[in-house]
Design a protein around this motif. Structure first.
Motif, PDB file in Angstrom:
ATOM      1  N   GLU A 235    -113.941 -30.909  17.907  1.00 33.49           N
ATOM      2  CA  GLU A 235    -115.072 -31.722  18.319  1.00 33.49           C
ATOM      3  C   GLU A 235    -114.656 -33.174  18.211  1.00 33.49           C
ATOM      4  N   TYR A 236    -115.127 -33.958  19.169  1.00 32.77           N
ATOM      5  CA  TYR A 236    -114.758 -35.367  19.078  1.00 32.77           C
ATOM      6  C   TYR A 236    -116.002 -36.229  19.203  1.00 32.77           C
ATOM      7  N   VAL A 237    -115.939 -37.296  18.469  1.00 32.95           N
ATOM      8  CA  VAL A 237    -117.047 -38.263  18.519  1.00 32.95           C
ATOM      9  C   VAL A 237    -116.437 -39.631  18.746  1.00 32.95           C
ATOM     10  N   GLU A 238    -117.214 -40.465  19.305  1.00 30.75           N
ATOM     11  CA  GLU A 238    -116.709 -41.815  19.531  1.00 30.75           C
ATOM     12  C   GLU A 238    -116.497 -42.489  18.192  1.00 30.75           C
ATOM     13  N   ALA A 239    -115.327 -43.048  18.044  1.00 34.88           N
ATOM     14  CA  ALA A 239    -115.019 -43.681  16.763  1.00 34.88           C
ATOM     15  C   ALA A 239    -115.786 -44.989  16.674  1.00 34.88           C
ATOM     16  N   THR A 240    -116.282 -45.216  15.466  1.00 35.76           N
ATOM     17  CA  THR A 240    -116.986 -46.479  15.254  1.00 35.76           C
ATOM     18  C   THR A 240    -115.986 -47.505  14.764  1.00 35.76           C
ATOM     19  N   LEU A 241    -116.309 -48.715  15.039  1.00 32.89           N
ATOM     20  CA  LEU A 241    -115.439 -49.789  14.559  1.00 32.89           C
ATOM     21  C   LEU A 241    -115.721 -50.009  13.081  1.00 32.89           C
ATOM     22  N   PRO A 242    -114.770 -50.448  12.354  1.00 31.68           N
ATOM     23  CA  PRO A 242    -115.009 -50.721  10.943  1.00 31.68           C
ATOM     24  C   PRO A 242    -116.087 -51.773  10.787  1.00 31.68           C
ATOM     25  N   PRO A 243    -116.858 -51.686   9.726  1.00 31.53           N
ATOM     26  CA  PRO A 243    -117.898 -52.697   9.527  1.00 31.53           C
ATOM     27  C   PRO A 243    -117.257 -54.074   9.392  1.00 31.53           C
ATOM     28  N   THR A 244    -117.915 -55.015   9.895  1.00 36.15           N
ATOM     29  CA  THR A 244    -117.408 -56.383   9.787  1.00 36.15           C
ATOM     30  C   THR A 244    -118.347 -57.190   8.919  1.00 36.15           C
TER      31      THR A 244
END
Lengths: 785, 438
Positions: free
Chosen positions: B91-100
């Protein structure tokens, strides 16, 4: 010995020569001779020599038969080997004795003697035989031998009574008249004989002096005697013989006499061997006393097989250790090694570059064209030296090793992992103090902590966040800080040299608690101190706000800083080192070690009374503690811990940790166990029910122990030391009195840096959680969870 | 070839995978395709992008059996003992960007608690200088709330129907045993605050506040071991004429305190032995929402609020410092003094209630906050000066954010996650805001 020997010979010999008829066997004669010898020799012979004598005598017999010149009697006391070992003197003696000197066979006096001896021997034999006699029948018996005579004069000559009318006296002492009255002459006698019909069978009894008429049986007996028969008619001379001594072995022998020596039969074959030796000596083949010639027979000699693989065959005992073997020469030690053994130039250089001990071999293989050009062996001396060194240093004694599994020596303790929870990791560091923190205290709720430092400040911390909430500054270094254990008060006691400050800590408790604390301190201020109290210390109340002079040097207070709180100050003459509270929070005890008899004081807060419980000083007081449940008071001096019963005011126990200097003391919350930390690195656990000696002494620190502490709820205790470590132990005390406490070291916490030789100065457990807090010389406090 | 005997040419091993996703805009073909087993997340992401024919590459994360793929496929197969001949369902999910890190707001003192407003762009902080502050997201200090005598230990917003308006209500609890209800009004001329009521009842520092999703009631936990239930209704109070004498110490804000109405607790939930340090409501608008508390007696207790009875007790080995409930996953997240984060499933009545233990922090976990949008994500703050963002499908934290200077051992005391923002505060005296897409 020699004398007896010759005597034996002289007495024994004739019997042998003559008396074959009397002594049928040589044994018999020998025994006879022995008996003779024994008689005459006053038993000089020992019992075990005697058979030997007989033996040789027996031999003589044979020798005589062979018509040899016998002088081997000389050997009589020697054993078989003795023949060879006899001195030459003996052999000379042998030679001197000529067989002609033997007593001649016609020496009659000996003969008769011998016969007599033999008879005597026989008679002895007869006497020994016990003939079973018939039972005596108590019926009338003609035998009068047991009849009592009436005359009691005894066996005296009759003539003595010739002139008397009586012949003697009866048992009553009356004279017995002569029975011959009236027979004054022979005629009367004859007449009476004629008259008396029984005269023919009458016998005159001299003693009684009367005629006794013989009975019919007696007459019969007389007749049998006259006929030459046995007097007793019943005796049968021809009774069937009973073989009492037969070849049959009886379970219970008739006689306990030992086997007589005459039964001994010497061995014929031994005699033959001895004779063989005797003959050899006589012919000069054996020279007694001569040294054994060396065995030069190569076939029978044993040689050491120097080429054999094994050098084991010699048994040198169990403890022998063989010398270390020398390594056998290798191929490359040959004068003409194969090419592959010769080192290349690089290898040579490498070999030379190495230090001698690091070289794999201590030589370089070299090749020579022929054996002739091989030079002298240059390593010979070194090699011999090394070999000698090997032999010199080799082990000579087999040391017995104790084959003990070291695991088995370690006591079976549970795994620390099974004893969770205990503090194991550093969680919070409390930073703020600038000097060593000698003391701190966690408040009874476990939310706050107060710490006192050498930088003359006391700080109040929030425990879970590490936040410094308040700071008090004093004039002196803080020696001890302790919270009042009562949960209904927020009272902190601070020891600053000679002063003990009791501070009502504001802002951490509810208004009612704060008010109660204030009231308590204020209440005290209104009381007048009694003179006895005044002699011990001075009680004074300090105003609460503005900040008292002693805390005027407080650095910039944090914005949340509370008011300094009202205080009560107790001033002493000497510096106070330690302070402890009773569990109910009304009493506190202070320690001034320098104050001699007033070193331990107990103060009551509500009554504002100080008292000195001890009239005499027992030593340098280190710590004092109240028992958690009972009215006991523990005083730790330099060497001992004394336990006083406050109710009876007597010494209850004296604990002896057998150490040099006690540093600290802690009591198990149940009150029956005490741990004592010492400056000589040991921690002693006392079971008060068990003994005044330590139940266990633990030494886990490298430096002096500064403080020990029990956890109030969990089975944990800890020791803090100058080596910067805090050791956590699992100390389970069972309610079953038969079970000893279980002590398991579970964790060593590297708590603090060592500053000026001091590490951890104080440690204390959190009142509810398995956390420990430690303070150190580096000015920090650490909380471990 | 099987896994027990991996082929020497490791790079050439191929494995059949079938991709699927719940994000329909990124759906690809359902057929199994052969991919090199050496591929990691990035390679798989490239394949998906290739399949999608997207012009701008979208990063993806990959889940196998509900766990994030953090290694190569090959090592995943090896560690799980799977054959390369199996078809892997990925299963794949869109990767989130690291919190900034968005912004930091300076405080005078340590921040003990943080609460982001659920709707309005406001943040409330409680501080050790006994003040509470309201900030807006652009960094303006909207209001300073003075009232406490000791450090403020807990703060919370009360969600209201008219929350979008300018009027808000909030709660602050302090170490001085006080608990205030505030009214915050943001008018054109500026923000004004007023103490609406003083909640009297606690005899220990108020360490945690939980407000019911409906905003009608709230519960507080205190160090004295009590959990009190209160109504948020500002009219349900007792009027007290005389201001407390102690208040005079505060001097300047004495006027603002004046006579404060006193509120009494509706219910008292007794059960905990020792301090209660965490409290959270089941996040539903249902009135019967269960209340969960955790304390120093190492237990998590569930309470039926209506009957004020203790319905469930779950024990662990360590002190619970903070707890949060996720309405999306139904799990309780708790931070502990053994540096672990425990995930509890309160719906499980028997067996292992601790569903997961997550270890990554190197010191006490002071606070946890569940993501309001994701059923898997939550944030945690720790005394090791970090804030970590977790996905429960991964045993390691997704992101580690700095919550203070680790050199100085600056502890982070509070974290909150509202909308797309994570707020944290601690010993560094800064309110840190992180923008997070998770």
């Amino acid at each position: 010995m020699k004398r007896s020997r010759s005597k034996t010979r002289t007495t024994a010999a004739p019997s042998q020569n003559e008396d074959t008829a009397l002594a049928a066997t040589p044994l018999e004669s020998a025994l006879t001779a022995l008996a003779e010898a024994n008689d005459s020799d006053a038993a000089v012979h020992s019992s075990d020599q005697a058979p030997t004598v007989n033996d040789s005598d027996g031999l003589d017999e044979e020798e005589d038969e062979e018509d040899e010149d016998d002088d081997d009697e000389e050997e009589d006391d020697g054993d078989l080997e003795g023949a060879e070992d006899d001195s030459s003197e003996d052999s000379e003696a042998l030679d001197e004795i000529d067989p002609d000197e033997w007593p001649s066979s016609d020496d009659q006096e000996f003969d008769s003697d011998d016969e007599e001896e033999t008879f005597r021997d026989n008679s002895v034999k007869v006497l020994r035989r016990k003939v079973p006699l018939p039972e005596i029948d108590p019926v009338y018996d003609p035998d009068t031998s047991d009849e009592e005579t009436t005359n009691t004069i005894g066996n005296v000559p009759k003539e003595w009574y010739d002139d008397f009318p009586h012949v003697g006296y009866s048992i009553d002492g009356k004279p017995i008249m002569k029975g011959t009255e009236g027979k004054s002459d022979q005629l009367d006698e004859f007449l009476s004989l004629m008259d008396d019909p029984n005269a023919w069978r009458s016998v005159y009894d001299k003693i009684e002096d009367k005629d006794v008429v013989l009975t019919k049986e007696e007459l019969e007996m007389v007749k049998r005697i006259q006929r030459g028969d046995f007097p007793d008619a019943n005796s049968n001379p021809y009774e069937p013989t009973v073989e009492w001594f037969s070849s049959q072995t009886m379970v219970t022998p008739l006689s306990a006499a030992p086997e007589p020596k005459r039964r001994f039969i010497p061995s014929k074959w031994e005699a033959r061997r001895i004779m063989h030796i005797v003959r050899a000596i006589r012919q000069g083949r054996i020279v007694p006393g001569a040294k054994k010639p060396k065995n030069t027979d190569l076939h029978n000699q044993t040689f050491f097989d120097i080429w054999g693989d094994s050098i084991e065959p010699v048994d040198r005992g169990i403890m022998h250790i063989a010398a270390p073997k020398q390594a056998l020469p290798d191929h490359d030690e040959s004068y003409n090694p194969p090419e592959e053994y010769l080192p290349t130039e690089a290898e040579k250089q490498e070999w030379k570059a190495l230090d001698a001990p690091d070289r794999p071999r201590n030589y370089l293989p070299k090749k020579f064209d022929n054996l002739r050009s091989v030079p002298g062996y240059d390593r010979f001396i070194q090699e011999r030296f090394d070999r000698c060194l090997d032999l010199y240093l080799c082990p000579r004694v087999i040391k017995k090793k104790m084959n003990i599994d070291p695991e088995s020596l370690i006591p079976k303790l549970p795994n620390p992992r099974d004893l969770l929870p205990f503090p194991s990791a550093l969680a919070i560091t409390f930073k703020g103090h600038t000097a060593r923190i000698r003391s701190f205290s966690v408040d009874p709720t476990g939310q706050y902590m107060a710490s006192g430092s050498d930088d003359q400040t006391v700080r109040l911390w929030e425990l879970v966040s590490g936040r410094c909430m308040n700071t008090w500054t004093f004039d002196d270094a803080i020696a001890s800080v302790a919270w009042n254990p009562s949960k209904s008060l927020s009272l902190l006691s601070v020891v600053a040299r000679t002063k003990v400050h009791l501070i009502s800590v504001p802002g951490i408790a509810g208004p009612d608690i704060t008010a109660a604390t204030e009231a308590l301190i204020g209440h005290i201020a209104t009381l007048q101190s009694s003179p006895t109290t005044a002699a011990l210390c001075h009680w004074a109340k300090t105003s609460s706000s503005p900040a008292p002079s002693s805390s005027s040097s407080t650095p910039l207070p944090p914005p949340t800083r509370h008011s300094a709180g009202s205080r009560l100050t107790l001033t002493f003459d000497k510096p106070v080192t330690y302070l402890t509270w009773h569990r109910k929070g009304d009493y506190l005890s202070t320690v001034c070690p320098d104050a001699a008899t007033r070193s331990v004081l107990i103060h009551q807060l509500t009554k504002r009374v100080s008292q000195n419980p001890f009239k005499t000083a027992k030593g340098l007081v280190q710590r004092v503690t109240f028992h958690p449940t009972k009215p006991f008071f523990f005083v730790a001096t330099q060497r001992y811990v004394r336990v006083y019963n406050l109710a009876t005011q007597k010494l209850a126990t004296k604990l002896q940790p057998s150490t040099k200097w006690i540093s600290s003391l802690a009591i198990h919350p149940q009150g029956d166990n005490v741990i004592v930390g010492t400056y000589d690195k040991r921690l002693a656990w006392f079971d008060m029910d068990l003994s005044s000696k330590p139940y266990k002494t633990l030494r886990y620190h490298k430096q002096a122990i500064r403080n020990v502490s029990f956890h109030p709820r969990y089975p944990l205790f800890a020791s803090a030391s100058d080596d910067g470590n805090v050791n956590i132990f699992h100390g389970m005390v069972y309610s079953d009195l038969l079970m000893n406490p279980l002590i398991v070291p579970v964790k060593t916490l590297r708590a603090h840096q060592i500053v000026d030789g001091l590490g951890v100065l104080h440690c204390e457990f959190h009142p509810t959680q398995p956390w420990i807090i430690s303070s150190g010389a580096d000015g920090t406090l650490n909380l471990f969870s | 070839m099987d896994t027990a005997n991996p082929t020497p040419a490791k790079g050439d091993v191929q494995v059949q995978v079938r991709f699927r996703t719940r994000q329909t805009q990124y759906a690809v073909t359902d057929t199994a395709i052969l991919v090199p087993a050496k591929l990691r997340r990035y390679g798989l992401s490239e394949i998906i992008n290739h399949l999608l024919d997207s012009t701008k590459p979208v990063p993806f994360n990959f889940l196998i059996d509900g766990k994030f793929l953090q290694t190569s496929l090959n090592s995943y197969l090896e560690s799980n003992g799977l054959s390369t001949e199996n078809v892997l369902d990925i299963e794949y999910v869109e990767a989130t960007l690291p919190p900034t890190q968005a912004a930091t707001y300076e405080h005078d003192e340590w921040i003990s608690s943080v609460a982001g407003h659920p709707v309005a762009p406001l943040v409330l902080t409680g501080s050790y200088d006994s003040l509470s502050r309201v900030w807006d997201r652009s960094g303006n200090l909207k209001a300073v709330l003075k009232g406490h005598d000791g450090p403020v230990k807990s703060v919370a917003w009360i969600p209201l129907e008219e929350a979008t308006g300018s009027k808000h209500r909030l709660l602050t609890g302090g170490q001085d045993f006080k608990l205030f209800g505030w009214e915050y009004t943001n008018d054109v001329e500026g923000a004004t605050t007023r103490i609406a009521y003083n909640c009297v009842g606690h005899t220990g520092s108020v360490d945690a506040i939980a407000v019911h999703r409906s905003g009608s009631t709230f519960a507080t936990a205190s160090y004295d071991g009590s959990v009190l239930l209160w109504s948020t209704d500002p009219t349900d109070v007792e009027e007290v004429e005389e201001p407390r004498k102690r208040r005079k110490v505060q001097g300047d804000n004495a006027a603002s305190i004046g006579s404060i109405p006193v509120k009494r607790a509706i219910k008292r939930l007794a059960g905990h032995v020792g301090a209660v340090s965490a409290v959270t409501y089941e996040k539903t608008t249902d009135v019967k929402a269960t209340l969960y508390t955790g304390g120093w007696d190492h237990s998590v207790r569930g309470w039926d609020v209506e009957s004020s009875s203790n319905t469930s007790t779950m024990n662990c080995e360590k002190v619970i410092l903070d707890m949060d409930h996720s309405d999306l996953s139904g799990l309780l997240v708790s931070g502990h003094t053994d540096n672990l984060i425990r995930l509890w499933d309160p719906r499980v009545k028997e067996g292992l209630v601790v569903k997961l233990k997550l270890a990554s922090h190197s010191n006490w976990v002071s606070s946890v906050a569940c993501s309001p949008t994701s059923a898997y994500a939550f944030a945690s703050s720790s005394y090791d000066s970090t804030v970590k963002v977790w996905d429960i499908r991964s045993s390691t934290p997704l992101y580690t954010l700095s919550g203070g200077d680790a050199e100085k051992d600056e502890k982070v005391f509070a974290v909150d996650w509202v909308g797309k923002y994570i707020y944290s505060g601690g010993e560094d005296k800064q309110l840190r805001t992180f923008a997070c897409e998770v």
